[in-house]
Motif scaffolding. Structure first.
Motif, PDB file in Angstrom:
ATOM      1  N   ALA A  44       0.891  -1.137  -0.132  1.00 31.62           N
ATOM      2  CA  ALA A  44       0.068  -0.057  -0.054  1.00 31.62           C
ATOM      3  C   ALA A  44       0.941   1.241   0.094  1.00 31.62           C
ATOM      4  N   VAL A  45       0.542   2.355  -0.828  1.00 31.96           N
ATOM      5  CA  VAL A  45       1.387   3.343  -1.069  1.00 31.96           C
ATOM      6  C   VAL A  45       0.411   4.433  -0.121  1.00 31.96           C
ATOM      7  N   ILE A  46       0.956   5.155   0.819  1.00 30.18           N
ATOM      8  CA  ILE A  46       0.392   6.405   1.551  1.00 30.18           C
ATOM      9  C   ILE A  46       0.958   7.444   1.231  1.00 30.18           C
TER      10      ILE A  46
ATOM     11  N   PHE B 220       6.552  15.752  -8.837  1.00 30.24           N
ATOM     12  CA  PHE B 220       7.198  14.781  -8.067  1.00 30.24           C
ATOM     13  C   PHE B 220       6.114  13.441  -7.651  1.00 30.24           C
ATOM     14  N   ALA B 221       4.836  13.683  -7.129  1.00 31.72           N
ATOM     15  CA  ALA B 221       4.015  12.848  -6.649  1.00 31.72           C
ATOM     16  C   ALA B 221       3.606  11.872  -7.751  1.00 31.72           C
ATOM     17  N   GLU B 222       3.132  12.464  -8.901  1.00 35.94           N
ATOM     18  CA  GLU B 222       2.595  11.679 -10.142  1.00 35.94           C
ATOM     19  C   GLU B 222       3.644  10.819 -10.605  1.00 35.94           C
ATOM     20  N   ARG B 223       4.862  11.232 -10.740  1.00 41.28           N
ATOM     21  CA  ARG B 223       6.034  10.614 -11.176  1.00 41.28           C
ATOM     22  C   ARG B 223       6.160   9.276 -10.359  1.00 41.28           C
ATOM     23  N   THR B 224       6.423   9.391  -9.216  1.00 40.95           N
ATOM     24  CA  THR B 224       6.499   8.540  -8.102  1.00 40.95           C
ATOM     25  C   THR B 224       5.398   7.332  -8.218  1.00 40.95           C
TER      26      THR B 224
ATOM     27  N   PRO C 168      -4.004   8.441  -0.956  1.00 35.63           N
ATOM     28  CA  PRO C 168      -3.705   9.844  -0.494  1.00 35.63           C
ATOM     29  C   PRO C 168      -4.067  10.053   0.848  1.00 35.63           C
ATOM     30  N   CYS C 169      -3.317  10.781   1.548  1.00 32.35           N
ATOM     31  CA  CYS C 169      -3.390  11.123   3.105  1.00 32.35           C
ATOM     32  C   CYS C 169      -3.301  12.488   3.647  1.00 32.35           C
TER      33      CYS C 169
ATOM     34  N   GLN D 276       5.172   8.179   1.277  1.00 31.02           N
ATOM     35  CA  GLN D 276       5.498   9.437   0.622  1.00 31.02           C
ATOM     36  C   GLN D 276       4.913  10.695   1.149  1.00 31.02           C
ATOM     37  N   ASN D 277       4.846  10.876   2.523  1.00 31.92           N
ATOM     38  CA  ASN D 277       4.324  11.907   3.060  1.00 31.92           C
ATOM     39  C   ASN D 277       4.874  11.852   4.641  1.00 31.92           C
TER      40      ASN D 277
END
Length: 338
Positions: A180-182, A195-199, A218-219, A246-247
């Motif tokens: 899961a990606v937070i 940066f967020a879209e490319r990650t 997203p969080c 990534q947060n």
């Protein structure tokens, strides 16, 4: 403060002669020049920056556009800004910090006023509305970030697509199959921040290639938002054993919630962060992470910009390769019977 007129009186010349010595616009005899320069030194005269800019058509200032949004992790942005400022000084430039969310209006203000000789832009979106103006002006600029179309632009950034892929590969190597990606706050994705879209692109593509299941949520960050997000992830995908975060503001709440639920890190679940080393090493469990090379990005951006100002630079994209450091938060995936 010593004035130009006082320098002229001390040197026994006219004020215009002092001005010509400073600007180099007219030929002045060596004897007079030496006398004026000696008076400048003895009196401690410092030319007014505005007058100096008018004389040379240069301000020796770089404008740094860095919108300080509430949904962004400001310490990283400021670390980049400090690296830009310190590197600029070594090349004889000062930095003008523009922190508003003016977008194209800020670009017009800088290009139309002579406020700065060049620009560095941050918080770059995939289809950034500032880009047509940059392509339409002769003023040198560098982006810290990567838009969808980089033609006619100079860009410096971490290779975030490769960063996402590297996180997936690390978890796959440890036997994890459901991750899961937070992510960042929803508004970051709504703006299509590069940066967020490319990650996310890197995470999705590599997980597909490796046959892994991936969930992205997203969080907003903070404990309450993280509690809702984690509950949703575990409800929808109870077999999740790997997390990529990534947060920065979600890191500690996630670790606390996993502890409360009796899920040990890394025995039951593994966590990888995309964050500054300081965040990773100071977390309650030292995080395996891909570092954000903020200082390197700022330094590269200024070097590219100075090369352009000196007529040496060309439009290019500089992507910094990601590096993953394994610490205490990742380990082998638990067996199916665990």
């Amino acid at each position: 403060m010593v004035t130009l007129a006082e320098v002229a009186q001390h040197a026994g010349v006219s004020a215009s002669t002092v001005s010509y010595v400073l600007s180099g616009k007219r030929s002045i005899s060596a004897t007079t020049r030496t006398r004026v320069e000696q008076s400048i030194r003895e009196l401690g005269y410092h030319p007014n920056a505005g007058a100096r800019a008018l004389a040379s058509s240069k301000s020796n200032i770089i404008a740094l556009m860095i919108p300080l949004r509430t949904d962004m992790y400001v310490p990283v942005m400021m670390e980049i800004a400090i690296a830009v400022a310190t590197t600029a000084r070594t090349h004889g430039y000062d930095v003008l910090l523009l922190t508003g969310e003016e977008g194209p209006d800020a670009v017009r203000r800088v290009t139309g006023s002579g406020l700065a000789d060049a620009m560095i832009l941050m918080d770059v979106q995939l289809d950034d509305e500032r880009l047509p103006l940059l392509r339409g002006t002769d003023q040198p600029s560098v982006l810290i970030g990567l838009p969808a179309d980089t033609s006619g632009l100079t860009c410096v950034d971490l290779d975030f697509k490769a960063t996402g892929a590297l996180c997936v590969e690390h978890l796959a190597m440890l036997g994890h199959r459901d991750i899961a990606v937070i992510g960042e706050a929803p508004a970051v994705y709504e703006r299509h921040t590069g940066f967020a879209e490319r990650t996310l692109d890197g995470l999705r593509l590599r997980s597909q290639e490796l046959g892994m299941r991936l969930l992205h949520r997203p969080c907003e960050g903070g404990y309450d938002a993280m509690a809702v997000t984690l509950a949703r992830i575990l409800d929808e995908r109870p077999s999740t054993t790997g997390f990529v975060v990534q947060n920065e503001s979600a890191v500690e709440p996630l670790l606390a919630l996993l502890r409360q639920q009796g899920r040990a890190v890394p025995e039951d679940v593994s966590v990888v962060g995309i964050c500054p080393d300081q965040v990773a090493t100071q977390a309650s469990v030292r995080l395996t992470s891909v570092s954000i090379p903020a200082q390197e990005m700022g330094r590269h951006a200024v070097q590219q910009l100075v090369a352009k100002l000196e007529g040496r630079g060309s439009d290019e994209v500089v992507l910094i390769a990601p590096e993953l450091t394994q610490r205490a938060s990742t380990g082998p995936a638990p067996s199916a019977t665990h």
